[in-house]
Design an enzyme around this catalytic site. Structure first.
Site, PDB file in Angstrom:
ATOM      1  N   SER A 124       0.858  -1.189   0.000  1.00 45.00           N
ATOM      2  CA  SER A 124       0.000   0.000   0.000  1.00 45.00           C
ATOM      3  C   SER A 124       0.893   1.238   0.000  1.00 45.00           C
ATOM      4  O   SER A 124       2.089   1.158   0.311  1.00 45.00           O
ATOM      5  CB  SER A 124      -0.862  -0.016   1.268  1.00 45.00           C
ATOM      6  OG  SER A 124      -1.457   1.245   1.511  1.00 45.00           O
ATOM      7  N   TYR A 146      -3.557  -0.619  10.008  1.00 45.65           N
ATOM      8  CA  TYR A 146      -3.373  -0.863   8.569  1.00 45.65           C
ATOM      9  C   TYR A 146      -1.988  -0.394   8.131  1.00 45.65           C
ATOM     10  O   TYR A 146      -1.276  -1.119   7.414  1.00 45.65           O
ATOM     11  CB  TYR A 146      -4.468  -0.122   7.804  1.00 45.65           C
ATOM     12  CG  TYR A 146      -4.502  -0.385   6.322  1.00 45.65           C
ATOM     13  CD1 TYR A 146      -5.133  -1.511   5.799  1.00 45.65           C
ATOM     14  CD2 TYR A 146      -3.911   0.503   5.423  1.00 45.65           C
ATOM     15  CE1 TYR A 146      -5.168  -1.743   4.432  1.00 45.65           C
ATOM     16  CE2 TYR A 146      -3.940   0.278   4.058  1.00 45.65           C
ATOM     17  CZ  TYR A 146      -4.575  -0.848   3.559  1.00 45.65           C
ATOM     18  OH  TYR A 146      -4.605  -1.078   2.209  1.00 45.65           O
TER      19      TYR A 146
END
Ligand code: NAP
Length: 251
Positions: free
Chosen positions: A143, A156
């Site tokens: 990510s 996350y």
């Protein structure tokens, strides 16, 4: 030259391939010639239809990857389709949004267990097979938050930063066995993962304004990177985290 990207005869396992980026990646690998095994908690019927329409074999394996319990069975089922497993795409993942002062332990554990722990142990189970069969390709979905801190998603960001770390760690160990471990870091893509952001009247325009390409990504935008990292074209590429982000990180 283009034969380097040909995945005919390869078997690819993609987690979370029923929707979003995982579905886009599964279809790209199938279009390049691979048979596809989907592993996830929801049926992947739409993906099955599209993969079979491309003339490839497809197997749907039910697995809840919030724990490591199913990983060995998932790999065994994938090997069962054609007797080999050449490509693993660790795509399944979740995001939980909260201010860091309010994050509870259950949400922290759910994100880390799904996005990181299962990725490591699924990769381990697959690599044990690949090492005995001449190698393979492992592609982790990282990510922008493998590079940045993000907003209200601390677990996350931790999980995706750690994905960058284990991508390099496993590449170091397994390159000598013919296993390439690399990652793709998608920017902001139009999927369920970002649904809350895309309806946020403040965050959506702020994100869009920062993307040099001037649009959110679509799952098909990952096709080239996924096929490259799954194919012979990347045989000497190990441990990279490849951003596919419309230029976000270059800004
Ligand atoms: P998505 O549409 O929410 O897809 C996530 C996938 O993971 C779904 O197939 C989901 O299954 C599956 N999954 C979640 N928890 C699972 C579990 N416990 N067991 C098995 N499967 C599970 O979001 P997406 O954007 O395509 O996300 C795919 C990956 O890309 C994730 O790792 C995400 O972090 C990453 N990513 C996304 C973006 C973005 O902008 N969208 C950016 C960077 C990275 P269900 O359909 O059953 O929920």
């Amino acid at each position: 030259m283009l034969d380097l990207f040909n995945l005919a005869g390869r078997t690819a396992l993609v987690t979370g391939a029923n929707t979003g980026l995982g579905q886009g990646i599964a279809l790209a690998l199938a279009a390049a010639g691979a048979d596809v095994v989907a592993a996830g908690r929801s049926p992947a019927d739409d993906t099955a239809t599209q993969v079979r329409a491309l003339g490839r074999r497809f197997l749907d394996v039910r697995a809840d990857l919030s724990s490591t319990a199913p990983v060995r069975d998932v790999v065994a089922a994938a090997v069962g389709l054609n007797g080999r497993l050449d490509i693993v795409v660790n795509n399944a993942g979740i995001i939980r949004r909260a201010d860091s002062l309010d994050v509870d332990e259950a949400d922290w554990d759910a994100v880390i267990d799904t996005n990181l722990k299962s990725v490591f142990f699924l990769s381990q189970a697959a690599a044990r097979h690949m090492a005995r069969h001449g190698g393979g390709k492992i592609v982790n979905i990282a990510s922008l938050l493998s590079f940045q801190g993000g907003v209200r998603v601390p677990a996350y960001a931790a999980s995706k930063s750690a994905i960058a770390g284990i991508t390099r760690a496993l590449a170091n160990e397994w390159a000598a066995q013919g296993i390439n471990v690399n990652a793709i870091a998608p920017g902001y893509f139009d999927t369920n993962n970002t649904a809350a952001l895309r309806v946020d009247p403040v965050r959506e325009p702020a994100i869009l304004a920062r993307i040099p390409a001037g649009r959110w990504g679509q799952p098909a935008d990952l096709a080239g990177a996924a096929v490259f990292l799954a194919s012979r074209a990347s045989d000497y590429v190990h441990g990279v985290v490849l951003p596919v982000d419309g230029g976000w990180l270059a800004r």
